[in-house]
Write a protein that holds these residues in place. Structure first.
Motif, short mmCIF file in Angstrom:
data_model
loop_
_atom_site.label_atom_id
_atom_site.label_comp_id
_atom_site.label_asym_id
_atom_site.label_seq_id
_atom_site.Cartn_x
_atom_site.Cartn_y
_atom_site.Cartn_z
N GLU A 144 -7.93 -21.50 56.55
CA GLU A 144 -8.10 -21.94 55.15
C GLU A 144 -8.62 -20.85 54.19
O GLU A 144 -8.79 -21.09 53.00
CB GLU A 144 -8.99 -23.20 55.02
CG GLU A 144 -8.49 -24.42 55.78
CD GLU A 144 -7.05 -24.83 55.42
OE1 GLU A 144 -6.61 -24.58 54.28
OE2 GLU A 144 -6.34 -25.37 56.29
N PHE A 146 -8.37 -17.45 51.87
CA PHE A 146 -7.30 -16.95 51.00
C PHE A 146 -6.98 -15.49 51.29
O PHE A 146 -7.86 -14.70 51.60
CB PHE A 146 -7.69 -17.14 49.53
CG PHE A 146 -7.84 -18.59 49.17
CD1 PHE A 146 -6.71 -19.39 48.99
CD2 PHE A 146 -9.09 -19.17 49.05
CE1 PHE A 146 -6.83 -20.75 48.69
CE2 PHE A 146 -9.23 -20.52 48.75
CZ PHE A 146 -8.09 -21.31 48.57
N SER A 150 -1.60 -15.93 51.88
CA SER A 150 -1.99 -17.35 52.05
C SER A 150 -2.67 -17.83 50.77
O SER A 150 -3.87 -18.13 50.76
CB SER A 150 -2.91 -17.54 53.27
OG SER A 150 -4.09 -16.77 53.16
N GLY A 153 -4.40 -21.06 51.20
CA GLY A 153 -5.31 -21.15 52.35
C GLY A 153 -4.54 -20.87 53.64
O GLY A 153 -3.43 -21.37 53.83
N ASN A 214 -11.67 -14.53 48.14
CA ASN A 214 -12.42 -15.70 48.65
C ASN A 214 -13.75 -15.92 47.93
O ASN A 214 -14.59 -16.67 48.41
CB ASN A 214 -12.64 -15.54 50.17
CG ASN A 214 -11.34 -15.68 50.93
OD1 ASN A 214 -10.85 -16.79 51.12
ND2 ASN A 214 -10.75 -14.56 51.30
#
Ligand SMILES: Cc1ncc(C[n+]2csc(CCOP(=O)(O)OP(=O)(O)O)c2C)c(N)n1
Ligand code: SF4
Length: 275
Positions: A144, A146, A150, A153, A214
């Motif tokens: 999850e 970042f 992604s 997540g 993040n």
């Protein structure tokens, strides 16, 4: 007498390799200091050491140090290091690698080097992301979290490096962080002296990519969080599981006596002589 912090200056390649490529505050430089202090403490002659790396911010480390150094292709440091060790078994071979370099493209080499228990020390700098190429997720990016690959997540689970190294057959496995520098010096010193495949996960900050994507803060905040989120293995053994949730354990996970690959190879050659 030299201060602890000055030892590193004796081992740099100041004219050839500087300025360095690392972002200000990157933890990789701290790992470099620990490695140099470990080598200096052990008083190993420079010519008896080969540092091998692949490609990545972590893998730039040997470029700055005045030893025998091999800066190889991405993911292949352990393959080259295996060749060096077999050709020169007396050489101390130390691999410097990143989580992407070692566990994604190089994952195959990592598990097989551990399975053979070849006498190589691997310093695996885990910053939980691909730093050099701009923040793609790696095999140690938390679920999850970042990354540029992604944006919603990370849907993959992360490797636990000590568990992976132990399951694959390494004889010495430890984890430290760039905040706990004295401990990191000791772990690297022990790993270098250990016969067999030794792995030190050095947990580090990539504030430029992991931190920014993040909202984990700048270098100071990320390193300060290591202080708050880390529990030494010995203390953890006395704590209930709920207190360990979300914490990172550090210390020596395995220190085993096992047959080493070059020795077994030598025994084979000896047994075939005259046949
Ligand atoms: C065969 C190959 N594939 C991909 C790349 C691009 N590449 C260079 S460094 C890197 C990732 C580095 O990440 P990591 O090993 O975690 O090190 P960090 O930069 O975070 O220290 C990648 C994918 C390459 N150079 N060669
Ligand atoms: S991109 Fe990340 S890992 Fe690379 S030098 Fe900068 S802070 Fe360090």
């Amino acid at each position: 007498m030299l201060q602890k912090s000055d030892v590193i200056h004796q081992y740099l390649r100041p004219k050839k390799a500087f300025p360095n490529v690392w972002c200000p505050g990157c933890g990789i430089g701290i790992v470099m200091g620990s490695l140099v202090r470990a080598i200096d403490k052990l008083q190993i002659a420079r010519d008896d050491i080969t540092l091998v790396s692949g490609i990545g911010c972590s893998s730039r480390l040997p470029v700055y140090l005045d030893f025998n150094t091999l800066h190889t292709t991405h993911g292949r440091a352990l393959a080259f290091a295996t060749g060096v060790k077999l050709a020169k078994p007396k050489m101390k071979v130390i691999v410097i690698t990143g989580d992407g370099d070692c566990l994604a493209i190089g994952g195959n080499h990592f598990i097989h080097a551990a399975r053979r228990n070849i006498d190589i020390t691997t310093i695996l700098i885990n910053n939980m992301i691909y730093g050099m190429t701009g923040g793609q997720f790696s095999p140690t990016t938390p679920s999850e979290a970042f990354a540029t690959t992604s944006p919603y997540g990370n849907k993959e689970n992360q490797f636990d490096i000590p568990k992976l190294a132990m399951a694959a057959g390494a004889s010495y496995v430890a984890r430290g962080t760039v905040y706990h520098v004295n401990q990191l010096d000791e772990l690297i010193t022990e790993a270098i002296t250990k016969k067999g495949f030794s792995v030190v996960e050095a947990f580090s900050n990539c504030h430029t990519y992991f931190g920014r994507l993040n909202r984990a803060g700048d270098a100071v905040k990320m390193i300060d969080d290591m202080k708050k989120n880390v529990i030494p293995l010995k203390a953890a053994a006395k704590m209930p599981p709920e207190k360990l949730e979300g914490k990172m354990l550090t210390g020596v996970f395995a220190d085993l006596e096992k047959e080493e690959y070059c020795d077994r190879y030598d025994q084979l050659i000896e047994s075939l002589k005259g046949k």
